[in-house]
Design a protein around this motif. Structure first.
Motif, mmCIF file in Angstrom:
data_model
loop_
_atom_site.group_PDB
_atom_site.id
_atom_site.type_symbol
_atom_site.label_atom_id
_atom_site.label_comp_id
_atom_site.label_asym_id
_atom_site.label_seq_id
_atom_site.Cartn_x
_atom_site.Cartn_y
_atom_site.Cartn_z
ATOM 1 N N MET A 1 0.845 -1.171 0.000
ATOM 2 C CA MET A 1 0.000 0.000 0.000
ATOM 3 C C MET A 1 0.895 1.240 0.000
ATOM 4 S SD MET A 1 -3.065 0.913 2.668
ATOM 5 C CE MET A 1 -3.402 -0.798 2.796
ATOM 6 N N THR A 2 0.562 2.185 -0.838
ATOM 7 C CA THR A 2 1.391 3.384 -0.951
ATOM 8 C C THR A 2 1.036 4.403 0.123
ATOM 9 O OG1 THR A 2 -0.112 4.584 -2.406
ATOM 10 C CG2 THR A 2 1.457 3.061 -3.461
ATOM 11 N N ASP A 5 -2.136 6.108 -0.743
ATOM 12 C CA ASP A 5 -3.313 5.312 -0.381
ATOM 13 C C ASP A 5 -3.657 5.491 1.095
ATOM 14 O OD1 ASP A 5 -3.661 4.304 -2.928
ATOM 15 O OD2 ASP A 5 -2.658 2.389 -2.502
ATOM 16 N N ARG A 8 -5.339 8.792 1.735
ATOM 17 C CA ARG A 8 -6.747 8.781 1.308
ATOM 18 C C ARG A 8 -7.604 7.942 2.250
ATOM 19 N NH1 ARG A 8 -4.199 8.608 -3.900
ATOM 20 N NH2 ARG A 8 -4.496 6.363 -4.007
ATOM 21 N N MET A 35 -10.732 5.289 -5.042
ATOM 22 C CA MET A 35 -10.518 3.843 -5.167
ATOM 23 C C MET A 35 -11.826 3.181 -5.560
ATOM 24 S SD MET A 35 -8.419 2.988 -1.698
ATOM 25 C CE MET A 35 -6.836 3.700 -1.333
ATOM 26 N N HIS A 39 -11.489 -2.389 -3.706
ATOM 27 C CA HIS A 39 -10.117 -2.068 -3.306
ATOM 28 C C HIS A 39 -10.129 -1.231 -2.028
ATOM 29 C CE1 HIS A 39 -5.854 -1.317 -3.623
ATOM 30 N NE2 HIS A 39 -6.063 -0.007 -3.646
ATOM 31 N N PHE A 40 -11.060 -0.290 -1.941
ATOM 32 C CA PHE A 40 -11.176 0.545 -0.746
ATOM 33 C C PHE A 40 -11.447 -0.319 0.487
ATOM 34 C CE2 PHE A 40 -14.016 2.817 2.205
ATOM 35 C CZ PHE A 40 -13.143 3.793 2.646
ATOM 36 N N SER A 43 -8.358 -2.433 1.340
ATOM 37 C CA SER A 43 -7.268 -1.579 1.833
ATOM 38 C C SER A 43 -7.587 -1.021 3.219
ATOM 39 C CB SER A 43 -7.019 -0.424 0.859
ATOM 40 O OG SER A 43 -6.621 -0.916 -0.391
#
Length: 139
Positions: A1-2, A5, A8, A35, A39-40, A43
């Motif tokens: 995960m960046t 990300d 956010r 996202m 994916h949201f 994550s």
């Protein structure tokens, strides 16, 4: 995960903390986080240990506990005040997280610590799932 990300995801979590009484859904939160909903959700769970819906409901139940301790609102009033649209679902979730029904919680006497500042109360009164171990409690 960046890192982007995580920023956010934190923004979406902050939205849930601030706007818990508003009609929030995963699709809207995912859009705000830029996202896809799937994916949201994945994550968010990876970052915070629970699904977005579970996190939001925990915030709502925390606030409901504070309103019920005051004793001047009915369970139905509290349900709608915290953003739930079904008294049955609210009561079920409240009972699951707190261990007693909202009406039982409202009716019982609360210790003097119930009047502590909200920032401290949030830590002390956070609903805990049955299988979670509270920090500092030996199992």
């Amino acid at each position: 995960m960046t890192r982007a990300d995580l920023v956010r995801l934190r923004r979406a979590r902050d939205t849930m903390n601030r706007d818990y009484a508003q009609p929030l859904d995963v699709q809207a939160l995912a859009r705000a986080a830029l996202m896809s909903p799937g994916h949201f959700s994945r994550s968010f769970r990876a970052a915070f240990g629970e699904t977005p819906y579970s996190y939001l409901m925990t915030r709502r139940i925390e606030r409901a506990k504070a309103l019920l301790r005051r004793g001047d609102l009915t369970v139905t009033d509290v349900c709608f005040a915290v953003g739930c649209s079904s008294v049955g679902s609210f009561s079920s979730r409240f009972t699951e997280l707190v261990g007693e029904s909202p009406s039982t919680y409202r009716a019982r006497t609360h210790d003097p610590g119930a009047a502590i500042p909200a920032c401290s109360a949030k830590i002390l009164t956070r609903p805990v799932r049955n299988r979670e171990v509270q920090p500092g409690v030996c199992s």
